[in-house]
Design an enzyme around this catalytic site. Structure first.
Site: not given
Ligand code: ARG
Length: 457
Positions: A157, A278, A284, A291
């Site tokens: 979980h 970024s 970043k 992804e």
């Protein structure tokens, strides 16, 4: 626009837009080599069987070899207005050989030809896919080898659950990859069946030798029913579903890497060559690769749905709907090859932040089960030990303590059985290494898993 080879009964030229609509050459041109090799085998057999003159067979084979060479060295360009790769090559052959070229298509239809080309093409792609998965799995094993003592929390979980090692976590993926490889090998067996000789749908009256064509092309068997030979696309469905499962595995791993790269986890750091920045936020460092793989999984699953929906309800035998098989399965194969080959070096170069993994594990009460097991070993029933440990955890949270820092006197308030040896029993390294069950996270067990996986690979 090239003249249609089938135009015998037609009185008008095909409308140009319809020609474009109908044509598959944009996406089936990539099978040119398989198409030519298939034709060479077919022409060789026709000559051997005296269905065409052996001398003509030789001329055709030589002509096909020249076309192949010309395509490969850029002398010959694919004509985008041709109907498909099969028509293009046959037209080119006839341009070069005249009447003799026109004998190639004896005892053959494009329906069995396309079934052959596609199986032939995918057979080779599956070999590449297996090799790429072997590299990925070997890389996982190598990183695992260096991390058999890297304690981290295992999660359920997404809550800290029990202590494992990073090696154990990686080796879980290797098990999935081994199954992916096994599934591809199984599919390979069903790809390895040669459909030529099925003709348009009902075979042929010529005395062809199907076994000989299979032998020349290196196929293990020939198809056993001519209708099925031209209408079966199970091999595309099967391969795409293998690859959808494979991508689901990659996607789960990628999701974990994305989490691990966050400041909240900071379990790994990607090499600069495998992360991106970024355009606006200078701080970043984004895990774009992972992804994208997660995103592309949707595409591969979508292709599977495309193929299943396209085949569902088609009457036997060939229907033009089936031309749609290629874009879907090619896109799947291309996507998976791209994802696997990008992921492998990313994992190989990724920095494992062992200390952060340990710190996160130490704060999570992930040794609570071991604390309960300690009491069980001292004679308490598990349910009672569970209850006592739960109360201790609640107390620790309230006191801002961990099981490691809680004084013995406090332990003994909950149960008199607690002694000094509790601290060893809940030591995270000890907790991991006590789990020596087959498949467990103990160093000696994970080393066995790595060794066996590498042997299989
Ligand atoms: N381009 C077609 C395909 O990819 C080849 C088979 C054509 N057969 C036919 N009867 N029109 O499926």
């Amino acid at each position: 626009m090239v003249a249609q080879l089938w135009k015998g009964r037609f009185q008008k030229e095909l409308d140009e837009k319809v020609n474009d609509f109908n044509s598959s050459i944009r996406f089936d041109a990539r099978m040119y080599r398989q198409d030519i090799q298939g034709s060479i085998a077919h022409a060789t057999m026709l000559g051997e069987q005296q269905i065409i003159e052996p001398s003509e067979s030789q001329t055709i084979v030589a002509g096909l070899k020249e076309i192949l060479a010309d395509l490969e060295n850029g002398q010959l360009e694919i004509d985008e207005t041709a109907e498909d790769i099969h028509m293009f090559i046959e037209t080119e052959l006839t341009k070069r050989l005249g009447q003799t070229g026109k004998r190639l298509h004896t005892a053959r239809s494009r329906n069995d030809q396309v079934a052959l080309d596609l199986r032939f093409y995918l057979k080779e792609e599956v070999e590449t896919l297996i090799a790429l998965m072997q590299e990925l799995s070997t890389t996982f094993c190598q990183v695992a080898k260096e991390n058999t003592e890297t304690v981290m929390s295992g999660y359920t979980h997404l809550q800290r659950a029990q202590p494992i090692t990073f090696a154990h976590h990686l080796m879980a993926y290797v098990q999935m990859f081994l199954r992916d490889i096994e599934r591809l090998r199984e599919t390979q067996k069903r790809l390895d069946v040669m459909p030529l000789g099925s003709g348009a749908l009902a075979g042929t009256t010529y005395p062809i030798n199907r076994g000989r064509v299979a032998e020349i092309l290196g196929f293990a068997q020939v198809t056993q029913n001519s209708l099925d030979g031209v209408s079966d696309r199970d091999f595309c469905l099967e391969l795409n579903s293998d690859l959808a499962i494979l991508m689901m595995h990659l996607s789960r791993f990628c999701e974990e890497v994305i989490l691990w790269c966050s400041w909240e986890f900071k379990f790994v750091e990607l090499d600069d060559a495998y992360a991106t920045g970024s355009s606006m936020m200078p701080q970043k460092k984004n895990p774009d690769i992972t992804e994208l793989i997660r995103g592309k999984t949707g595409r591969v699953v979508g292709n599977l749905v495309t193929l299943l929906t396209m085949m569902k309800g088609l009457p036997l035998a060939y229907n033009k709907d089936m031309q749609e098989d290629k874009e879907a399965i090619f896109d799947t194969v291309d996507t998976v090859k791209l994802c696997v080959s990008t992921l492998t070096p990313m994992v190989a170069t990724m920095k494992v932040l062992k200390e952060n993994m340990y710190q996160a594990a130490a704060k999570g009460f992930i040794n609570a089960t071991d604390c309960a097991d300690y009491l069980v070993k001292k004679g308490l029933p598990f349910r009672e030990a569970y209850q006592v440990t739960g109360e201790i955890v609640a107390f620790c949270i309230e006191q801002e303590q961990t099981l490691e820092t809680l004084p013995l006197a406090d332990y003994q308030k909950f149960h008199p059985t607690f002694a000094q040896d509790i601290y060893q029993a809940i030591d995270l390294v000890e907790c991991v290494n006590q789990r020596q069950v087959i498949g467990g996270p103990a160093k000696i067990q994970v080393e066995v898993q790595i060794k066996e996986a590498l042997e299989k690979l």
